[in-house]
Scaffold this active site. Structure first.
Site, PDB file in Angstrom:
ATOM      1  CG  HIS A 189      -1.978  -0.984   1.229  1.00 33.93           C
ATOM      2  ND1 HIS A 189      -2.867  -1.130   0.203  1.00 33.93           N
ATOM      3  CD2 HIS A 189      -2.313  -1.923   2.145  1.00 33.93           C
ATOM      4  CE1 HIS A 189      -3.707  -2.113   0.486  1.00 33.93           C
ATOM      5  NE2 HIS A 189      -3.391  -2.627   1.647  1.00 33.93           N
TER       6      HIS A 189
ATOM      7  CD  GLU B 293      -4.670  -8.866   4.682  1.00 33.10           C
ATOM      8  OE1 GLU B 293      -4.655  -7.846   5.380  1.00 33.10           O
ATOM      9  OE2 GLU B 293      -3.973  -8.990   3.662  1.00 33.10           O
TER      10      GLU B 293
ATOM     11  CG  ASP C 112      -7.432  -5.368   4.469  1.00 32.84           C
ATOM     12  OD1 ASP C 112      -8.269  -4.518   4.117  1.00 32.84           O
ATOM     13  OD2 ASP C 112      -6.251  -5.344   4.120  1.00 32.84           O
TER      14      ASP C 112
ATOM     15  CD  GLN D 237      -0.889  -8.811   5.698  1.00 30.17           C
ATOM     16  OE1 GLN D 237      -0.458  -8.272   4.700  1.00 30.17           O
ATOM     17  NE2 GLN D 237      -1.679  -8.194   6.569  1.00 30.17           N
TER      18      GLN D 237
HETATM   19  C1  3PY Z   1      -4.656  -4.767   8.009  1.00 28.76           C
HETATM   20  O1  3PY Z   1      -4.877  -4.399   9.162  1.00 28.76           O
HETATM   21  O2  3PY Z   1      -5.548  -5.123   7.225  1.00 28.76           O
HETATM   22  C2  3PY Z   1      -3.294  -4.798   7.511  1.00 28.76           C
HETATM   23  O3  3PY Z   1      -3.025  -5.415   6.523  1.00 28.76           O
HETATM   24  C3  3PY Z   1      -2.240  -4.042   8.241  1.00 28.76           C
HETATM   25  O4  3PY Z   1      -1.522  -3.242   7.355  1.00 28.76           O
END
Ligand code: 3PY
Length: 251
Positions: A46, A150, A176, A148
């Site tokens: 990002h 998310e 996210d 990740q």
């Molecule tokens: C989130 O909190 O979605 C992240 O990916 C942190 O940057």
């Protein structure tokens, strides 16, 4: 040298890090020189950082004894290759929804026989602080593969994702995750989902990590059992301190 972060995790020390979204080695060096950090996330998902910046940023961060981790925009082979060829100590991949994506990331990040990564860049070993041949033999062991979690799908598949061999860290992106689940950030359902990921990660014998924006949030997560937490971002730190100083001078 390539072991800063891995060593902290193995020694069960809280692995504390920051988020770098601004390009430029001056910012990276200023932050990395703050004593006590184990890692810095170079955000190419990002932030304003591109893969052209990776080499200089890695070397600046490593020179302060901090492990650089690169977050690429997506789980794509060529993005993984470019990030790892710059010598990062860790690779963070957003939006890992299932074990198929997790297996593919691990395979692309590891040299044979564990994976399918190709060797070639003459610069890779510099930020690892080893020779080219040592890089090839040590990289599979020391490079951290950080996935990740998310999304609701990632949450539903956490047991299978965490079980993937070579997937070292399950990193929760809380913002996210809340959006994907369509729940309130910090509400009961959100916290329950975070606890589920933490528990599954621990059960799989992997490291659990989560994005935090302050020392207070990070402390709470460490107390819950997380191994690795961010404490701030570059931009938030600047804004926060300037706001505080302005409030102080006006009081
Ligand atoms: C989130 O909190 O979605 C992240 O990916 C942190 O940057």
């Amino acid at each position: 040298k390539c072991t800063f972060l891995r060593a902290a995790l193995r020694a069960k020390q809280p692995a504390l890090g920051t988020w770098l979204t601004l390009p430029g080695t001056a910012v990276a060096r200023t932050i990395a020189s703050v004593p006590g950090l184990q890692w810095m996330l170079i955000d190419a998902e990002h932030g304003q950082i591109t893969d052209k910046d990776y080499y200089e940023l890695n070397n600046s961060i490593v020179s302060h004894g901090v492990s650089p981790i690169i977050r690429i925009p997506f789980a794509e082979g060529w993005l993984i290759k470019r990030a790892l060829d710059s010598g990062a100590h860790g690779l963070m991949v957003p939006m890992v929804h299932n074990a198929k994506i997790a297996r593919s990331v691990v395979s692309l990040a590891k040299f044979p026989p564990q994976g399918e990564r190709g060797f070639g860049s003459p610069f890779t070993q510099h930020a690892f602080g080893v020779s080219a041949s040592d890089y090839e033999t040590q990289c599979n062991e020391y490079l951290l593969t950080i996935l990740q979690i998310e999304s609701r799908e990632g949450l539903d598949n956490i047991d299978e994702i965490a079980a993937v061999e070579g997937a070292d860290v399950m990193f929760i992106g809380p913002f996210d995750l809340a959006k994907s689940m369509q729940v309130q950030f910090g509400g009961d359902e959100h916290e329950k989902a975070i606890a589920t990921v933490l528990k599954a990660t621990q059960a799989a014998g992997k490291y659990a990590s989560i994005f935090c924006l302050s020392g207070e949030q990070a402390r709470k997560r460490l107390d819950q059992g997380f191994d690795m937490v961010s404490i701030a971002t570059d931009t938030a730190s600047i804004t926060r301190d300037l706001t505080l100083q302005l409030e102080t001078v006006r009081a």
